[in-house]
Structure formats: C-alpha cells, structure tokens
Enzyme design. Structure first.
Site, PDB file in Angstrom:
ATOM      1  N   THR A  25       0.884  -1.165   0.000  1.00 21.32           N
ATOM      2  CA  THR A  25       0.000   0.000   0.000  1.00 21.32           C
ATOM      3  C   THR A  25       0.919   1.211   0.000  1.00 21.32           C
ATOM      4  O   THR A  25       2.108   1.044   0.276  1.00 21.32           O
ATOM      5  CB  THR A  25      -0.865   0.082   1.264  1.00 21.32           C
ATOM      6  N   THR A  26       0.554   2.361  -0.204  1.00 20.69           N
ATOM      7  CA  THR A  26      -0.687   3.013  -0.594  1.00 20.69           C
ATOM      8  C   THR A  26      -0.458   3.666  -1.958  1.00 20.69           C
ATOM      9  O   THR A  26       0.641   4.125  -2.231  1.00 20.69           O
ATOM     10  CB  THR A  26      -1.025   4.132   0.433  1.00 20.69           C
TER      11      THR A  26
END
Length: 248
Positions: A25-26
């Site tokens: 992520t992100t």
C-alpha cells in the site's frame, strides 16, 4: 491442461498464513491539466514486518496508461505483467491500441477472475489511470475485489493508507492543476498517509528511497526521477517544519 501444467490448483490460505503474505500500500492518482499523476509508496509489509523498502507499485500498462497495485504483492505483480502482455498482444494483432475504456474493462475482468484467491486472503485492488486520446484528458478508475469498476473524476486512492491520502488529495485538489502542483500534492498525500498508517512508507532521505511517481499525458507515460522527488520531498518537509515552528 492440468497434465501439462497450464491449469493451476485452487489456492487456500488460512488465517495463520495471512501474516506471511507480503502486502503493498498506498497508491493514489490525481487528474491535472495535462493528464494524470499516479504514485505509490515503496513499503511492503508481512504482518508487522517491513518485508521490502523498495517495492515498485506503479507500472506502465502501455504507452497511455498506468496501473498501481495494493494488496497481496505477488498476485498483484503477476496480474500487472499479464495485463501488460494482453494490451501488447491486442495492439500487435489489431494494429492500434485498445481504448482506455477497453483497458479498464479488461483489468476489471482480470480482478473478477482473481476472486477465489481474494476470498482466501490474497486480494488485489489496483488503481488504473491513463490518458484518453479520443477525449484528450486524463481518467481514473478504482476497483473492488469483485472486479467492480468505478470511474473517479478528480482523484482516487487504494490501500490501507488510502483514507488519509484521499483526504489530503480532496483538500488540495482543484481543477486544472499544473504538473508541479499535482506532483507536490501526491507527495504530501503519501507523506500524511505514512504518518498515520504503518504499512505505508514515507520518503527515506537517508537511504534515498522515494515514492514512485509518474505522469500519463498525450506524450505518454513518464516516470519522475529521484532527484526531482528528493527536491520536492525536502521542500515538503521544509513547509511542514515552517507550519510547526521548526519542528517536523
């Protein structure tokens, strides 16, 4: 097909295995005047461990589009490679590239086919962005694990830090941002996401590790070099220190 190894066995992952799977992520993408900016942090985690500090989460899908990955890293990277191959195959067979709408639909189908693995804990939730050569603008697409496809108008984010990144993008977005303004906005969004989410890595000035940031415009996919990202990251830190009276 099974005898020659072309048919995969169903994958079953139990709760005890989930912490051992590397996740990334992100990622987020923002529209700007000339197209889209798409970015992702470099951290991958396995449970509480930082398993990789330099993982790539943003890839060119073809000349006019890009895909960013969040979720189980292994299946996500495999999906991206297959997606790139399918777009290249279409272009060679048809003599022209697939429309942006068609590319978004193709990725949606691939995510839907991945659903059994996603239900076993290996979800892949990519973000797709590109330059629509017919409309002459940038477009963004988000997905859910069932392959549901949702076009976003201004910005989109995915991954565990997406809520914080989206908030920064929402507050800083305005129509027709310049390239420099859009790049600064995605860097700040990832910075704030990293400040709140342990699975998201911020810019590492000591190791010289910076987010992957790319633009997709009428000129195609272009990745920003680390020198520019370091300069912009240091500028961001300077602005934050200034706002806090010299304390970062």
């Amino acid at each position: 097909m099974k005898r020659v190894g072309l048919r995969s066995e169903p994958i079953t992952v139990g709760p005890s295995d989930a912490a051992a799977i590397t996740h990334g992520t992100t990622c987020l993408a923002i529209r700007y005047a000339d197209g889209v900016v798409i970015a992702g942090d470099r951290r991958a985690t396995s449970g509480n461990w930082i398993s990789h500090r330099t993982i790539e989460k943003v890839f060119p899908a073809d000349r006019y589009s890009a895909v960013a990955i969040a979720g189980a890293a292994g299946p996500a990277i495999e999906m991206v490679r297959l997606f790139q191959l399918q777009l290249e195959h279409y272009e060679k067979v048809e003599g022209n590239h697939l429309s942006l709408e068609g590319k978004a639909n193709q990725l949606s189908q691939m995510i839907r086919n991945h659903l059994p693995a996603a239900m076993s804990g290996m979800a892949v939730v990519p973000l797709f962005a590109g330059y629509d050569t017919k409309r002459g603008n940038g477009r963004l697409f988000q997905y859910d694990i069932t392959g549901g496809r949702y076009e976003e108008h201004d910005y989109a984010a995915t991954g565990s830090g997406s809520m914080h990144a989206s908030t920064v993008a929402k507050l800083g977005f305005r129509p027709a941002l310049s390239r420099e303004e859009a790049v600064d906005l995605v860097i700040e969004a990832l910075w704030q996401a990293a400040d709140e989410d342990s699975a998201t890595g911020g810019p590492d000035l000591i190791r010289k590790i910076f987010p992957v940031v790319a633009t997709v415009t009428a000129q195609g996919y272009q990745r920003l070099d680390d020198e520019e990202l370091e300069t912009r990251s240091r500028d961001l830190i300077g602005r934050i220190e200034s706002r806090r009276g010299g304390v970062s």
